[in-house]
Design an enzyme around this catalytic site. Structure first.
Site, PDB file in Angstrom:
ATOM      1  N   ASP A 100      14.099  39.798  45.956  1.00 20.55           N
ATOM      2  CA  ASP A 100      14.480  40.121  44.574  1.00 20.55           C
ATOM      3  C   ASP A 100      12.988  40.329  43.757  1.00 20.55           C
ATOM      4  O   ASP A 100      13.183  41.350  42.877  1.00 20.55           O
ATOM      5  CB  ASP A 100      15.054  38.624  43.869  1.00 20.55           C
ATOM      6  CG  ASP A 100      14.160  37.407  44.227  1.00 20.55           C
ATOM      7  OD1 ASP A 100      13.144  37.729  45.061  1.00 20.55           O
ATOM      8  OD2 ASP A 100      14.460  36.275  43.757  1.00 20.55           O
ATOM      9  N   ASP A 103       5.812  38.385  43.191  1.00 16.70           N
ATOM     10  CA  ASP A 103       4.851  38.110  42.543  1.00 16.70           C
ATOM     11  C   ASP A 103       3.397  37.910  42.992  1.00 16.70           C
ATOM     12  O   ASP A 103       2.681  39.048  43.192  1.00 16.70           O
ATOM     13  CB  ASP A 103       5.491  36.628  42.031  1.00 16.70           C
ATOM     14  CG  ASP A 103       4.808  35.772  40.971  1.00 16.70           C
ATOM     15  OD1 ASP A 103       4.084  36.480  40.386  1.00 16.70           O
ATOM     16  OD2 ASP A 103       5.191  34.785  40.571  1.00 16.70           O
ATOM     17  N   GLY A 105       2.882  37.732  46.119  1.00 16.72           N
ATOM     18  CA  GLY A 105       2.980  38.468  47.355  1.00 16.72           C
ATOM     19  C   GLY A 105       2.908  37.609  48.647  1.00 16.72           C
ATOM     20  O   GLY A 105       3.079  37.896  49.782  1.00 16.72           O
ATOM     21  N   THR A 107       5.116  35.531  49.822  1.00 20.07           N
ATOM     22  CA  THR A 107       6.307  35.599  50.447  1.00 20.07           C
ATOM     23  C   THR A 107       6.716  36.540  51.378  1.00 20.07           C
ATOM     24  O   THR A 107       7.064  36.430  52.437  1.00 20.07           O
ATOM     25  CB  THR A 107       7.747  35.120  49.560  1.00 20.07           C
ATOM     26  OG1 THR A 107       7.474  34.138  48.705  1.00 20.07           O
ATOM     27  CG2 THR A 107       9.144  35.039  50.308  1.00 20.07           C
ATOM     28  N   ASP A 159      16.417  32.670  39.605  1.00 19.16           N
ATOM     29  CA  ASP A 159      16.633  31.445  38.823  1.00 19.16           C
ATOM     30  C   ASP A 159      15.708  30.777  38.057  1.00 19.16           C
ATOM     31  O   ASP A 159      14.229  31.000  38.442  1.00 19.16           O
ATOM     32  CB  ASP A 159      17.179  30.551  39.915  1.00 19.16           C
ATOM     33  CG  ASP A 159      15.944  29.956  40.956  1.00 19.16           C
ATOM     34  OD1 ASP A 159      15.125  30.816  41.353  1.00 19.16           O
ATOM     35  OD2 ASP A 159      15.574  28.712  40.761  1.00 19.16           O
TER      36      ASP A 159
HETATM   37  P1  IMP Z   1       5.645  35.365  45.660  1.00 21.49           P
HETATM   38  O1  IMP Z   1       5.502  34.802  47.080  1.00 21.49           O
HETATM   39  O2  IMP Z   1       4.443  34.578  44.807  1.00 21.49           O
HETATM   40  O3  IMP Z   1       5.467  36.952  45.605  1.00 21.49           O
HETATM   41  O4  IMP Z   1       7.084  34.712  44.846  1.00 21.49           O
HETATM   42  C1  IMP Z   1       8.121  35.309  45.241  1.00 21.49           C
HETATM   43  C2  IMP Z   1       9.338  34.459  45.043  1.00 21.49           C
HETATM   44  O5  IMP Z   1       8.925  33.840  44.036  1.00 21.49           O
HETATM   45  C3  IMP Z   1      10.593  35.400  44.843  1.00 21.49           C
HETATM   46  O6  IMP Z   1      11.236  35.678  45.967  1.00 21.49           O
HETATM   47  C4  IMP Z   1      11.303  34.422  43.797  1.00 21.49           C
HETATM   48  O7  IMP Z   1      12.184  33.784  44.215  1.00 21.49           O
HETATM   49  C5  IMP Z   1      10.142  33.799  42.961  1.00 21.49           C
HETATM   50  N1  IMP Z   1       9.805  34.320  41.735  1.00 21.49           N
HETATM   51  C6  IMP Z   1       8.670  34.842  41.363  1.00 21.49           C
HETATM   52  N2  IMP Z   1       8.550  35.482  40.212  1.00 21.49           N
HETATM   53  C7  IMP Z   1       9.721  34.839  39.469  1.00 21.49           C
HETATM   54  C8  IMP Z   1      10.391  34.895  38.372  1.00 21.49           C
HETATM   55  O8  IMP Z   1       9.575  35.670  37.373  1.00 21.49           O
HETATM   56  N3  IMP Z   1      11.516  34.464  38.190  1.00 21.49           N
HETATM   57  C9  IMP Z   1      12.235  33.616  39.028  1.00 21.49           C
HETATM   58  N4  IMP Z   1      11.776  33.727  40.317  1.00 21.49           N
HETATM   59  C10 IMP Z   1      10.531  34.209  40.560  1.00 21.49           C
HETATM   60 MG    MG Z   2      13.546  34.807  46.244  1.00 18.26          MG
END
Ligand code: IMP
Ligand code: MG
Length: 175
Positions: A100, A103, A105, A107, A159
């Site tokens: 989705d 953010d 990175g 994940t 969410d």
């Molecule tokens: P990362 O590991 O920081 O890149 O975060 C990725 C995961 O965080 C995504 O798969 C989302 O589930 C969640 N996420 C990041 N930003 C948002 C946001 O603005 N709204 C809702 N969920 C978010």
């Molecule tokens: Mg997600």
């Protein structure tokens, strides 16, 4: 628009999301012409994006899901947990990971590593949204819906504390 205790305003309406997905679907169809593809959606956030995107892809397609979790409330925890992993069925296949939003990175980094261990023929990434100000990764996003500011968004699968995923459009936190 209110989700739990926070107010959100419209960011991207249903129509704009769908027209962008149509373009990405066409691109994927062209890029994988003559090949088969396994699309792996990352639960929970990507369920709606995957459901719509795959309808714009005209290829022999398999669909699967993995589940990773990193977020609590409106900020990233930095730790990424694998809740349902990729299974052996992706071995020797073309895999398209569908996320989705990217953010920090964290994940996408973790799940790219996990996918590679299963021996796929190829791996590409599709993400609906990317926060370029926050993203510190080096992994290339092959199909990107839209770059957004470093603001918390909800709706269209995403969410806030478990709620708001069923909204047809994307909404941004109204501070
Ligand atoms: P990362 O590991 O920081 O890149 O975060 C990725 C995961 O965080 C995504 O798969 C989302 O589930 C969640 N996420 C990041 N930003 C948002 C946001 O603005 N709204 C809702 N969920 C978010
Ligand atoms: Mg997600």
């Amino acid at each position: 628009m209110k989700v739990k205790d926070k107010h959100f305003k419209v960011y991207l309406d249903e129509e704009k999301i769908q027209s962008r997905l149509k373009e990405i679907g066409k691109q994927i169809t062209e890029d994988y012409q003559g090949q088969e593809l396994v699309v792996v959606g990352i639960l929970n956030g990507a369920f709606m994006f995957l459901a719509d995107l795959c309808r714009y892809v005209d290829l022999p397609l398999e669909i699967s899901f993995a589940k990773y979790s990193s977020y609590k409330g409106t900020s990233s925890t930095g730790k990424v947990a694998e809740l349902i992993g990729f299974d052996e069925s992706i071995k020797d296949k073309n895999v398209l990971i569908v996320e989705d939003i990217i953010d920090t990175g964290n994940t996408i980094k973790k799940l790219s590593e996990d996918v590679a261990k299963k021996g796929p023929a190829s791996v590409k990434i599709a993400a609906l949204l990317l926060k370029p100000e926050v993203y510190k990764g080096s992994i290339e996003i092959d199909y990107l819906g839209l770059k957004i500011d470093n603001k918390f968004v909800v709706g269209y699968g995403l969410d806030y504390d478990g709620f708001g995923r069923n909204l047809k459009g994307l909404y941004v936190l109204d501070e």
